[in-house]
Design an enzyme around this catalytic site. Structure first.
Site, PDB file in Angstrom:
ATOM      1  N   CYS A  90       0.811  -1.219   0.000  1.00  0.00           N
ATOM      2  CA  CYS A  90       0.000   0.000   0.000  1.00  0.00           C
ATOM      3  C   CYS A  90       0.844   1.270   0.000  1.00  0.00           C
ATOM      4  O   CYS A  90       0.294   2.374  -0.049  1.00  0.00           O
ATOM      5  CB  CYS A  90      -0.930  -0.006   1.199  1.00  0.00           C
ATOM      6  SG  CYS A  90      -1.968  -1.490   1.258  1.00  0.00           S
ATOM      7  N   HIS A 119      -2.594   7.957   6.127  1.00  0.00           N
ATOM      8  CA  HIS A 119      -2.861   6.660   5.497  1.00  0.00           C
ATOM      9  C   HIS A 119      -4.286   6.243   5.851  1.00  0.00           C
ATOM     10  O   HIS A 119      -5.046   5.816   4.979  1.00  0.00           O
ATOM     11  CB  HIS A 119      -1.840   5.636   5.970  1.00  0.00           C
ATOM     12  CG  HIS A 119      -1.917   4.335   5.249  1.00  0.00           C
ATOM     13  ND1 HIS A 119      -1.810   4.225   3.884  1.00  0.00           N
ATOM     14  CD2 HIS A 119      -2.102   3.058   5.713  1.00  0.00           C
ATOM     15  CE1 HIS A 119      -1.911   2.956   3.521  1.00  0.00           C
ATOM     16  NE2 HIS A 119      -2.101   2.230   4.611  1.00  0.00           N
ATOM     17  N   LYS A 124      -9.496   8.340   2.314  1.00  0.00           N
ATOM     18  CA  LYS A 124     -10.005   6.979   2.115  1.00  0.00           C
ATOM     19  C   LYS A 124     -11.438   6.848   2.612  1.00  0.00           C
ATOM     20  O   LYS A 124     -12.135   5.897   2.259  1.00  0.00           O
ATOM     21  CB  LYS A 124      -9.104   5.952   2.802  1.00  0.00           C
ATOM     22  CG  LYS A 124      -7.757   5.722   2.129  1.00  0.00           C
ATOM     23  CD  LYS A 124      -6.979   4.609   2.810  1.00  0.00           C
ATOM     24  CE  LYS A 124      -5.640   4.339   2.143  1.00  0.00           C
ATOM     25  NZ  LYS A 124      -4.649   5.408   2.390  1.00  0.00           N
ATOM     26  N   PHE A 170       1.744  -3.245   4.109  1.00  0.00           N
ATOM     27  CA  PHE A 170       2.101  -4.559   4.636  1.00  0.00           C
ATOM     28  C   PHE A 170       3.581  -4.816   4.352  1.00  0.00           C
ATOM     29  O   PHE A 170       4.099  -4.462   3.296  1.00  0.00           O
ATOM     30  CB  PHE A 170       1.267  -5.651   3.957  1.00  0.00           C
ATOM     31  CG  PHE A 170      -0.151  -5.772   4.481  1.00  0.00           C
ATOM     32  CD1 PHE A 170      -0.598  -5.038   5.562  1.00  0.00           C
ATOM     33  CD2 PHE A 170      -1.032  -6.648   3.873  1.00  0.00           C
ATOM     34  CE1 PHE A 170      -1.893  -5.175   6.035  1.00  0.00           C
ATOM     35  CE2 PHE A 170      -2.340  -6.797   4.337  1.00  0.00           C
ATOM     36  CZ  PHE A 170      -2.768  -6.057   5.419  1.00  0.00           C
ATOM     37  N   HIS A 192      -9.821   2.135  -0.023  1.00  0.00           N
ATOM     38  CA  HIS A 192      -8.370   1.937  -0.058  1.00  0.00           C
ATOM     39  C   HIS A 192      -7.967   1.417  -1.432  1.00  0.00           C
ATOM     40  O   HIS A 192      -8.300   0.293  -1.800  1.00  0.00           O
ATOM     41  CB  HIS A 192      -7.963   0.955   1.036  1.00  0.00           C
ATOM     42  CG  HIS A 192      -6.493   0.852   1.261  1.00  0.00           C
ATOM     43  ND1 HIS A 192      -5.555   1.530   0.499  1.00  0.00           N
ATOM     44  CD2 HIS A 192      -5.778   0.153   2.192  1.00  0.00           C
ATOM     45  CE1 HIS A 192      -4.349   1.243   0.937  1.00  0.00           C
ATOM     46  NE2 HIS A 192      -4.455   0.412   1.966  1.00  0.00           N
ATOM     47  N   GLU A 237      -1.115   5.005  13.647  1.00  0.00           N
ATOM     48  CA  GLU A 237      -0.723   6.209  12.917  1.00  0.00           C
ATOM     49  C   GLU A 237      -0.927   7.451  13.784  1.00  0.00           C
ATOM     50  O   GLU A 237      -0.119   8.391  13.743  1.00  0.00           O
ATOM     51  CB  GLU A 237      -1.499   6.331  11.608  1.00  0.00           C
ATOM     52  CG  GLU A 237      -0.973   7.446  10.721  1.00  0.00           C
ATOM     53  CD  GLU A 237      -1.609   7.493   9.345  1.00  0.00           C
ATOM     54  OE1 GLU A 237      -1.115   8.262   8.500  1.00  0.00           O
ATOM     55  OE2 GLU A 237      -2.593   6.764   9.101  1.00  0.00           O
TER      56      GLU A 237
END
Length: 411
Positions: A163, A302, A332, A396, A337, A313
């Site tokens: 991502c 994010h 998002k 990830f 996403h 975060e």
């Protein structure tokens, strides 16, 4: 001496708009692009909503014969790239194609093609799969196709970092220009992976939201968040060395100031405790930009809407900015996403926020979470003149990327 890098073109295809103008207007109006999935039958499936691109007539933008030779992620990337390139005004007469490259990423690539051709091979024999199977599904093909269509002969590559892929592409392109290896770069990300297999995989690992209510599915920083919503789309930027852009009379849309990239080296999916890697990444990007934390006026987080990501975060942002953390929202909440395309689309939204003096909202926010205590610009965007802003992407594998953008000024 480091060269200044500016933005001269942007293109987008997202769940809230089929070009840059539509997508940005969607952000400004707080449009929700989450809806029931139409790409396949969701009967009997736990996840039923997604962030699909809507009403896009691909063959009005790419000749039908050519479009049939491209996977959907490549189609979306090409459409966004051609929009950005048109806006930039770059031509073979004003830019050496040998000094103009392409860095366009994807996180998953042509998984839909893999699924289709596996089914075909299983039913009709493995030697009957399409001769275009491999070139359609490999992840670098979006970058290669863009380079071919635009005639760009500089560096051409595809960063794959889950991502964080799209943000890595923008950051690496920035360095290519800043350090003198290129005069211009087409960069960003493209993704279309809303398939039964991909959604099934994310569902089984408990990463996706299972709500059927689009207004309560992608809800970053909300206490009731329960997973992300799969989206698709593409975001492409044209970056250019400042003096090169000025010499050809380009309209300058913004400036890339700094780039940080780190790894948690902790876990294949979970972020490091306290957001240590993300915090280190943000500090690196701010230092690379020659700024202090207090000069960042907005963060596009994010913000995936998973319980762990948003909490971690928040901790990372607090570690860097303390109580003076700037307004921080997650777009998002509108798009879902977009995996490998998300960072590039969010980089565009961040650049547009600087250009227009408008901070995007985190929409559909209802239930505050004391562990996510930032000013997340709930539900309604706001006007604010800012000079610098940051966009974060966390992938990830422990990949962290932060990009710092500035409002362009002479001098």
């Amino acid at each position: 001496m480091k060269r200044r890098v500016v933005i001269t073109g942007m293109g987008a295809v997202t769940p809230i708009g089929n070009d840059l103008q539509q997508s940005w207007q969607g952000v400004r109006s707080g449009r929700c692009g989450i809806a029931p999935i139409t790409a396949y039958d969701t009967s009997g499936r736990k996840v039923k909503v997604g962030g699909e691109v809507k009403d896009l007539d691909v063959t009005s933008l790419i000749p039908k014969a050519e479009a049939r030779r491209m996977a959907r992620f490549t189609q979306l990337g090409v459409i966004a790239a051609e929009e950005a390139f048109r806006q930039s005004g770059i031509t073979p007469e004003n830019t050496d194609p040998n000094r103009c490259g392409v860095l366009v990423s994807t996180g998953i690539g042509g998984l839909p093609i893999i699924e289709e051709e596996y089914t075909r091979g299983k039913e009709k024999g493995w030697d009957r799969v399409s001769p275009l199977f491999i070139p359609m599904c490999i992840t670098n093909m979006v970058a290669g196709t863009i380079a071919i269509r635009l005639g760009l002969k500089g560096m051409c590559s595809c960063v794959v970092s889950a991502c964080a892929s799209g943000s890595n592409a923008v950051g690496d392109a920035f360095r290519q220009i800043r350090d003198g290896y290129a005069d211009a770069m087409v960069c960003g990300g493209a993704e279309s992976a809303a398939t039964p297999l991909a959604v099934g995989g994310f569902t089984s690992m408990k990463a996706l939201c299972e709500s059927e209510d689009p207004s309560r599915a992608s809800i970053p920083f909300d206490k009731e968040r329960s997973g992300f919503v799969m989206g698709e789309g593409a975001g492409i930027l044209v970056l250019e060395e400042l003096e090169h852009a000025k010499a050809r009379g380009a309209v300058i849309l913004g400036e890339v100031l700094g780039y940080g990239a780190t790894c948690d080296a902790y876990h294949i999916t979970a972020p490091a405790p306290g957001g240590e890697g993300a915090a280190r990444c943000m500090r690196e990007a701010i230092a690379d930009a020659g700024l202090t934390p207090g000069e960042i006026g907005y963060i596009n987080a994010h913000g995936t809407s998973t319980p762990m990501n948003d909490r971690t975060e928040t901790q990372a942002i607090r570690a860097v900015f303390g109580e003076a953390a700037p307004p921080t929202s997650s777009t998002k909440s509108m798009t879902g996403h977009l995996l490998g395309a998300s960072g590039a689309v969010e980089a565009i939204f961040t650049a547009m926020a600087l250009r227009d003096g408008f901070l995007p909202a985190t929409i559909n926010y209802q239930v505050p979470d004391p562990e996510c205590d930032l000013d997340i610009i709930p539900n309604t965007g706001r006007q604010a003149e800012i000079r610098a802003a940051m966009s974060n992407s966390l992938g990830f594998g422990g990949h962290n990327v932060s990009l710092v953008f500035g409002k362009y000024k002479e001098g």
